[in-house]
Motif scaffolding. Structure first.
Motif, PDB file in Angstrom:
ATOM      1  N   ASP A  79       0.812  -1.220   0.000  1.00 36.09           N
ATOM      2  CA  ASP A  79       0.000   0.000   0.000  1.00 36.09           C
ATOM      3  C   ASP A  79       0.843   1.267   0.000  1.00 36.09           C
ATOM      4  OD1 ASP A  79       1.050  -0.179   2.538  1.00 36.09           O
ATOM      5  OD2 ASP A  79      -0.848   0.178   3.587  1.00 36.09           O
ATOM      6  N   SER A  80       2.151   1.149  -0.284  1.00 36.58           N
ATOM      7  CA  SER A  80       3.046   2.302  -0.232  1.00 36.58           C
ATOM      8  C   SER A  80       3.792   2.485  -1.555  1.00 36.58           C
ATOM      9  CB  SER A  80       4.065   2.140   0.909  1.00 36.58           C
ATOM     10  OG  SER A  80       5.017   3.186   0.880  1.00 36.58           O
ATOM     11  N   PRO A  81       3.301   3.367  -2.431  1.00 36.26           N
ATOM     12  CA  PRO A  81       4.012   3.597  -3.700  1.00 36.26           C
ATOM     13  C   PRO A  81       5.469   4.003  -3.494  1.00 36.26           C
ATOM     14  CG  PRO A  81       1.837   4.608  -3.756  1.00 36.26           C
ATOM     15  CD  PRO A  81       2.063   4.157  -2.339  1.00 36.26           C
ATOM     16  N   GLU A 101      -0.373  -8.846   3.306  1.00 34.83           N
ATOM     17  CA  GLU A 101      -0.784  -9.481   4.552  1.00 34.83           C
ATOM     18  C   GLU A 101      -0.490  -8.580   5.752  1.00 34.83           C
ATOM     19  OE1 GLU A 101      -0.293 -13.542   7.189  1.00 34.83           O
ATOM     20  OE2 GLU A 101       1.426 -12.565   6.268  1.00 34.83           O
ATOM     21  N   ASP A 102       0.536  -8.899   6.526  1.00 35.02           N
ATOM     22  CA  ASP A 102       0.737  -8.287   7.841  1.00 35.02           C
ATOM     23  C   ASP A 102       0.962  -6.781   7.813  1.00 35.02           C
ATOM     24  OD1 ASP A 102       0.370 -10.688   9.112  1.00 35.02           O
ATOM     25  OD2 ASP A 102       2.502 -11.109   9.394  1.00 35.02           O
ATOM     26  N   SER A 103       1.597  -6.276   6.763  1.00 38.17           N
ATOM     27  CA  SER A 103       1.935  -4.851   6.751  1.00 38.17           C
ATOM     28  C   SER A 103       0.792  -3.968   6.259  1.00 38.17           C
ATOM     29  CB  SER A 103       3.174  -4.611   5.877  1.00 38.17           C
ATOM     30  OG  SER A 103       2.909  -4.922   4.527  1.00 38.17           O
ATOM     31  N   LYS A 124      -6.631  -3.012   2.493  1.00 36.32           N
ATOM     32  CA  LYS A 124      -6.293  -4.089   1.552  1.00 36.32           C
ATOM     33  C   LYS A 124      -6.827  -3.840   0.136  1.00 36.32           C
ATOM     34  CE  LYS A 124      -5.542  -7.587   5.116  1.00 36.32           C
ATOM     35  NZ  LYS A 124      -4.073  -7.590   5.049  1.00 36.32           N
ATOM     36  N   PRO A 125      -8.049  -3.339  -0.055  1.00 37.04           N
ATOM     37  CA  PRO A 125      -8.486  -3.070  -1.432  1.00 37.04           C
ATOM     38  C   PRO A 125      -7.557  -2.106  -2.175  1.00 37.04           C
ATOM     39  CG  PRO A 125     -10.367  -3.065   0.041  1.00 37.04           C
ATOM     40  CD  PRO A 125      -9.144  -3.129   0.911  1.00 37.04           C
ATOM     41  N   GLN A 126      -7.151  -1.035  -1.506  1.00 35.05           N
ATOM     42  CA  GLN A 126      -6.236  -0.087  -2.145  1.00 35.05           C
ATOM     43  C   GLN A 126      -4.880  -0.743  -2.405  1.00 35.05           C
ATOM     44  OE1 GLN A 126      -5.009   3.229   0.258  1.00 35.05           O
ATOM     45  NE2 GLN A 126      -4.293   4.432  -1.485  1.00 35.05           N
ATOM     46  N   VAL A 138       0.111 -13.004  -0.404  1.00 33.69           N
ATOM     47  CA  VAL A 138      -1.325 -12.882  -0.214  1.00 33.69           C
ATOM     48  C   VAL A 138      -1.661 -13.158   1.248  1.00 33.69           C
ATOM     49  CG1 VAL A 138      -1.853 -13.506  -2.605  1.00 33.69           C
ATOM     50  CG2 VAL A 138      -1.676 -15.308  -0.857  1.00 33.69           C
ATOM     51  N   ASN A 139      -2.920 -12.993   1.601  1.00 34.25           N
ATOM     52  CA  ASN A 139      -3.374 -13.339   2.944  1.00 34.25           C
ATOM     53  C   ASN A 139      -3.591 -14.845   3.044  1.00 34.25           C
ATOM     54  OD1 ASN A 139      -4.016 -10.673   4.560  1.00 34.25           O
ATOM     55  ND2 ASN A 139      -4.567 -10.310   2.421  1.00 34.25           N
ATOM     56  N   ALA A 140      -3.490 -15.354   4.252  1.00 37.79           N
ATOM     57  CA  ALA A 140      -3.588 -16.804   4.476  1.00 37.79           C
ATOM     58  C   ALA A 140      -4.940 -17.339   4.018  1.00 37.79           C
ATOM     59  CB  ALA A 140      -3.375 -17.103   5.956  1.00 37.79           C
ATOM     60  N   LEU A 141      -4.953 -18.597   3.632  1.00 40.49           N
ATOM     61  CA  LEU A 141      -6.182 -19.229   3.164  1.00 40.49           C
ATOM     62  C   LEU A 141      -7.287 -19.153   4.212  1.00 40.49           C
ATOM     63  CD1 LEU A 141      -4.673 -22.390   1.418  1.00 40.49           C
ATOM     64  CD2 LEU A 141      -5.639 -20.372   0.296  1.00 40.49           C
ATOM     65  N   SER A 142      -6.908 -19.239   5.477  1.00 43.25           N
ATOM     66  CA  SER A 142      -7.904 -19.255   6.557  1.00 43.25           C
ATOM     67  C   SER A 142      -8.620 -17.919   6.734  1.00 43.25           C
ATOM     68  CB  SER A 142      -7.239 -19.644   7.877  1.00 43.25           C
ATOM     69  OG  SER A 142      -6.228 -18.700   8.226  1.00 43.25           O
ATOM     70  N   THR A 143      -8.103 -16.843   6.133  1.00 38.85           N
ATOM     71  CA  THR A 143      -8.709 -15.523   6.317  1.00 38.85           C
ATOM     72  C   THR A 143      -9.903 -15.287   5.406  1.00 38.85           C
ATOM     73  OG1 THR A 143      -7.301 -14.449   4.653  1.00 38.85           O
ATOM     74  CG2 THR A 143      -6.456 -14.574   6.924  1.00 38.85           C
ATOM     75  N   GLY A 144     -10.025 -16.061   4.340  1.00 34.62           N
ATOM     76  CA  GLY A 144     -11.071 -15.816   3.367  1.00 34.62           C
ATOM     77  C   GLY A 144     -10.764 -14.665   2.410  1.00 34.62           C
ATOM     78  N   LEU A 145      -9.537 -14.137   2.477  1.00 30.73           N
ATOM     79  CA  LEU A 145      -9.148 -12.994   1.650  1.00 30.73           C
ATOM     80  C   LEU A 145      -8.288 -13.385   0.448  1.00 30.73           C
ATOM     81  CD1 LEU A 145      -8.136 -10.553   4.536  1.00 30.73           C
ATOM     82  CD2 LEU A 145     -10.275 -10.529   3.240  1.00 30.73           C
ATOM     83  N   THR A 146      -7.859 -14.630   0.394  1.00 27.21           N
ATOM     84  CA  THR A 146      -6.885 -15.038  -0.629  1.00 27.21           C
ATOM     85  C   THR A 146      -7.429 -14.881  -2.038  1.00 27.21           C
ATOM     86  OG1 THR A 146      -6.196 -16.717   0.975  1.00 27.21           O
ATOM     87  CG2 THR A 146      -5.228 -16.835  -1.213  1.00 27.21           C
ATOM     88  N   GLU A 147      -8.657 -15.291  -2.252  1.00 30.11           N
ATOM     89  CA  GLU A 147      -9.207 -15.227  -3.609  1.00 30.11           C
ATOM     90  C   GLU A 147      -9.325 -13.790  -4.100  1.00 30.11           C
ATOM     91  OE1 GLU A 147     -12.179 -17.834  -5.036  1.00 30.11           O
ATOM     92  OE2 GLU A 147     -12.077 -19.137  -3.288  1.00 30.11           O
ATOM     93  N   ALA A 148      -9.719 -12.872  -3.219  1.00 31.81           N
ATOM     94  CA  ALA A 148      -9.782 -11.465  -3.615  1.00 31.81           C
ATOM     95  C   ALA A 148      -8.390 -10.929  -3.940  1.00 31.81           C
ATOM     96  CB  ALA A 148     -10.435 -10.639  -2.508  1.00 31.81           C
ATOM     97  N   ASP A 149      -7.391 -11.363  -3.174  1.00 30.05           N
ATOM     98  CA  ASP A 149      -6.007 -10.969  -3.461  1.00 30.05           C
ATOM     99  C   ASP A 149      -5.603 -11.439  -4.858  1.00 30.05           C
ATOM    100  OD1 ASP A 149      -5.767  -9.891  -0.909  1.00 30.05           O
ATOM    101  OD2 ASP A 149      -4.778 -11.665  -0.079  1.00 30.05           O
ATOM    102  N   LEU A 150      -5.875 -12.705  -5.146  1.00 33.05           N
ATOM    103  CA  LEU A 150      -5.489 -13.262  -6.443  1.00 33.05           C
ATOM    104  C   LEU A 150      -6.249 -12.606  -7.588  1.00 33.05           C
ATOM    105  CD1 LEU A 150      -5.288 -17.062  -5.514  1.00 33.05           C
ATOM    106  CD2 LEU A 150      -3.371 -15.515  -5.919  1.00 33.05           C
ATOM    107  N   ASP A 151      -7.533 -12.371  -7.393  1.00 38.12           N
ATOM    108  CA  ASP A 151      -8.322 -11.701  -8.430  1.00 38.12           C
ATOM    109  C   ASP A 151      -7.700 -10.365  -8.799  1.00 38.12           C
ATOM    110  OD1 ASP A 151     -10.205 -13.722  -8.599  1.00 38.12           O
ATOM    111  OD2 ASP A 151     -11.599 -12.773  -7.198  1.00 38.12           O
ATOM    112  N   ALA A 152      -7.202  -9.654  -7.787  1.00 40.08           N
ATOM    113  CA  ALA A 152      -6.672  -8.314  -8.016  1.00 40.08           C
ATOM    114  C   ALA A 152      -5.284  -8.320  -8.634  1.00 40.08           C
ATOM    115  CB  ALA A 152      -6.648  -7.534  -6.704  1.00 40.08           C
ATOM    116  N   VAL A 153      -4.403  -9.230  -8.209  1.00 40.37           N
ATOM    117  CA  VAL A 153      -2.995  -9.126  -8.615  1.00 40.37           C
ATOM    118  C   VAL A 153      -2.597 -10.034  -9.774  1.00 40.37           C
ATOM    119  CG1 VAL A 153      -2.361  -8.439  -6.272  1.00 40.37           C
ATOM    120  CG2 VAL A 153      -2.122 -10.842  -6.946  1.00 40.37           C
ATOM    121  N   MET A 154      -3.316 -11.104 -10.008  1.00 40.12           N
ATOM    122  CA  MET A 154      -2.903 -12.012 -11.082  1.00 40.12           C
ATOM    123  C   MET A 154      -2.879 -11.360 -12.470  1.00 40.12           C
ATOM    124  SD  MET A 154      -1.710 -14.895 -10.159  1.00 40.12           S
ATOM    125  CE  MET A 154      -1.815 -15.774 -11.732  1.00 40.12           C
ATOM    126  N   PRO A 155      -3.764 -10.397 -12.777  1.00 45.13           N
ATOM    127  CA  PRO A 155      -3.621  -9.722 -14.075  1.00 45.13           C
ATOM    128  C   PRO A 155      -2.293  -9.004 -14.242  1.00 45.13           C
ATOM    129  CG  PRO A 155      -5.827  -9.378 -13.213  1.00 45.13           C
ATOM    130  CD  PRO A 155      -5.025 -10.028 -12.112  1.00 45.13           C
TER     131      PRO A 155
END
Length: 291
Positions: free
Chosen positions: A10-12, A31-33, A39-41, A66-83
């Motif tokens: 999140d830091s250009p 993830e942690d930072s 996270k969306p930004q 990405v965020n850990a699988l247990s967080t439920g955030l992984t798929e959104a992370d992948l959707d955003a960054v894989m392109p």
């Protein structure tokens, strides 16, 4: 990869500094930072950075944690960054081969959607951050062809254990973390991937960092993660084969190549056998990758 530098996604400003750090790889962190509401930004900034940095003629490898699988955030992370076509995805709090297989399937779908080559995106797993993960270290071998490396973490593990600290008064790791480190080395060897050492959090302690790098190289780690650009130079130096070590490795290889039937050779008053040849070839291969 010798040095893998964490950079907040999140830091250009820090992302740009990462490019100038000399690190072999940047770990763009979601993830942690990054706080939950940021996270969306961070995802959007990370994808833009991947596209811009990926087009550079000379660049570090670009890895997204990405965020850990247990967080439920992984798929959104992948959707955003894989392109943005990252070179690899780093999976925190991995708990064995099934987690790796699950992530690999998610990556494969998004590679297909973006018309990327199948398998282009590798995976690096942080495999010791939970007690459950320790007991699954033997399950990574054969779990996915995407696996490029395994690394370990002591900070999250100490939190999972409820420990007061993970280090002794003299700075050495306490026994549970020394064991996790050793088991990670065995797991990486079993999976035939790179073993990457964890971060050294005291980023102003150059002597301590150097000592930890030397110990890691001695034991079989191929590189180390960093939390500050100031650590990159020391890590790159220590994990680069010295001219003397490379010359000795080349001499060992040459002696065995000269007579493939030999099981033992003599060099500088020392008797050397096949394990020494294997180590020499691995060092030579690392040197060749570094150019």
């Amino acid at each position: 990869m010798r040095s893998l530098l964490f950079v907040p996604g999140d830091s250009p400003k820090k992302l740009q500094k990462g490019l100038e750090s000399g690190a072999d790889a940047l770990i763009l962190d979601l993830e942690d930072s990054v706080a939950l509401d940021g996270k969306p930004q961070a995802r959007a900034l990370t994808c833009d950075f991947l596209k811009e940095a990926g087009a550079l003629a000379h660049r570090p490898r670009l890895i997204v944690r990405v965020n850990a699988l247990s967080t439920g955030l992984t798929e959104a992370d992948l959707d955003a960054v894989m392109p943005g076509a990252p070179d690899a995805i780093m999976l925190p709090k991995a708990e064995g081969g099934p987690d790796l297989t699950h992530l690999a399937a998610q990556i494969a779908v998004r590679e297909a959607e973006s018309d990327f080559a199948d398998g282009a995106t590798r995976i690096i797993a942080i495999a010791t951050e939970t007690g459950k993960g320790i007991f699954a270290l033997g399950s990574y071998a054969g779990a996915s062809h995407r696996l490029a490396g395994l690394t370990w973490g002591a900070e999250d593990l100490s939190a999972d254990l409820g420990a007061e600290t993970n280090r002794l008064e003299n700075g050495d790791y306490a026994d549970p973390y020394r064991m996790a480190r050793s088991l990670l080395l065995f797991a990486a060897a079993a999976a035939q991937v790179d073993a990457i050492d964890t971060v050294f959090t005291a980023f102003r302690d150059e002597a301590g960092l150097r000592a930890e790098c030397l110990a890691a190289r001695r034991d079989g780690f191929t590189g180390k993660m960093a939390i500050h650009p100031a650590q990159v130079g020391v890590i790159n130096e220590v994990f680069s084969p010295s001219p003397e070590a490379l010359a000795r490795a080349e001499a060992i290889i040459a002696l065995f190549d000269a007579d493939p039937g030999l099981g033992v050779i003599g060099l500088d008053g020392e008797m050397l056998d096949r394990p020494h040849l294997m180590r020499a070839r691995r060092l030579k291969a690392r040197a060749d990758k570094l150019g």
